[in-house]
Enzyme design. Structure first.
Site, short mmCIF file in Angstrom:
data_model
loop_
_atom_site.label_atom_id
_atom_site.label_comp_id
_atom_site.label_asym_id
_atom_site.label_seq_id
_atom_site.Cartn_x
_atom_site.Cartn_y
_atom_site.Cartn_z
CD GLN A 1 37.65 23.60 48.85
OE1 GLN A 1 38.21 22.30 48.72
NE2 GLN A 1 37.93 24.49 47.95
CB SER B 1 27.22 19.92 48.23
OG SER B 1 27.28 21.12 47.75
CG HIS C 1 32.23 19.93 52.17
ND1 HIS C 1 33.32 19.96 51.16
CD2 HIS C 1 32.36 19.08 53.18
CE1 HIS C 1 33.97 19.12 51.77
NE2 HIS C 1 33.63 18.57 52.86
CB CYS C 2 30.97 19.79 46.33
SG CYS C 2 30.13 21.16 45.83
CG ASN C 3 35.90 21.06 45.09
OD1 ASN C 3 35.36 20.21 44.70
ND2 ASN C 3 37.33 21.16 45.38
#
Length: 198
Positions: free
Chosen positions: A74, A153, A145-147
């Protein structure tokens, strides 16, 4: 007469009681801190169990999986300079609770996916793959993206390579790992993708 000076001269460290203290650092790491007789600190790590690790450093590393397909955390999604450098036009946000800060400049798709082994990651693959295809068809570049850019992701990108390029799980996993070495789908996602037949 007993003076403080005499007391100090007669002081011996060996008469002090050994003291042990449990310490939890801001990163969530627990250690048992013990002072030895000669005043040295001994740190003994304790079993960690589950917990959140705070990491205040930015992760601006981008995994280039394909020319049109990037994988990151992120932090990259919130850094316009990095996004411009990599000519990102589309963002696939599969994090939970992460905003999309540049809606006027970029095309977004948001699917809040929980990073727990029980989540059916394969249920999201077709919708995510269609968005990645859309970016590619428009000569764009999509950032997934993820975190942390580690589990969700990475799993989506592995699934995309399996679905669209007919790669085996091992080939897709290896290529994603090569682009982003920190990629590590959780155990549930790993097994779901291992058995995934597009």
């Amino acid at each position: 007469m007993h003076s403080l000076a005499h007391e100090i001269q007669g002081f011996s460290k060996s008469r002090l009681k050994k003291q042990s203290t449990y310490v939890t650092s801001e990163t969530g790491k627990r250690v048992l801190e013990t002072r030895t007789e000669d005043g040295e600190e001994q740190l003994q790590p304790l079993d960690q169990g589950c917990g959140i690790v705070l990491d205040h450093s930015l992760d601006l590393q981008i995994g280039v999986v394909r020319q049109f397909l990037l994988l990151a955390s992120q932090d990259v999604a919130h850094d316009m300079e990095t996004l411009r450098t990599h000519q990102v036009t589309h963002v696939l946000n599969v994090a939970y609770g992460v905003s999309n800060p540049f809606p006027k400049q970029l095309v977004y798709k948001t699917l809040p996916i929980l990073d727990i082994p029980d989540t059916d990651i394969t249920a999201y693959l077709e919708e995510c793959s269609s968005f990645i295809d859309q970016a590619r068809d428009q000569n764009g570049i999509v950032l997934v993206h993820c975190n942390a850019g580690v589990s969700r992701s990475a799993s989506i990108v592995i699934g995309y390579l399996m679905a669209r390029e007919r790669l085996s799980f091992n080939e897709a996993h290896s290529q994603v790992l090569s682009a982003r070495p920190s990629a590590r789908p959780n155990a549930g996602f790993y097994h779901q993708l291992l058995n995934y037949v597009p």
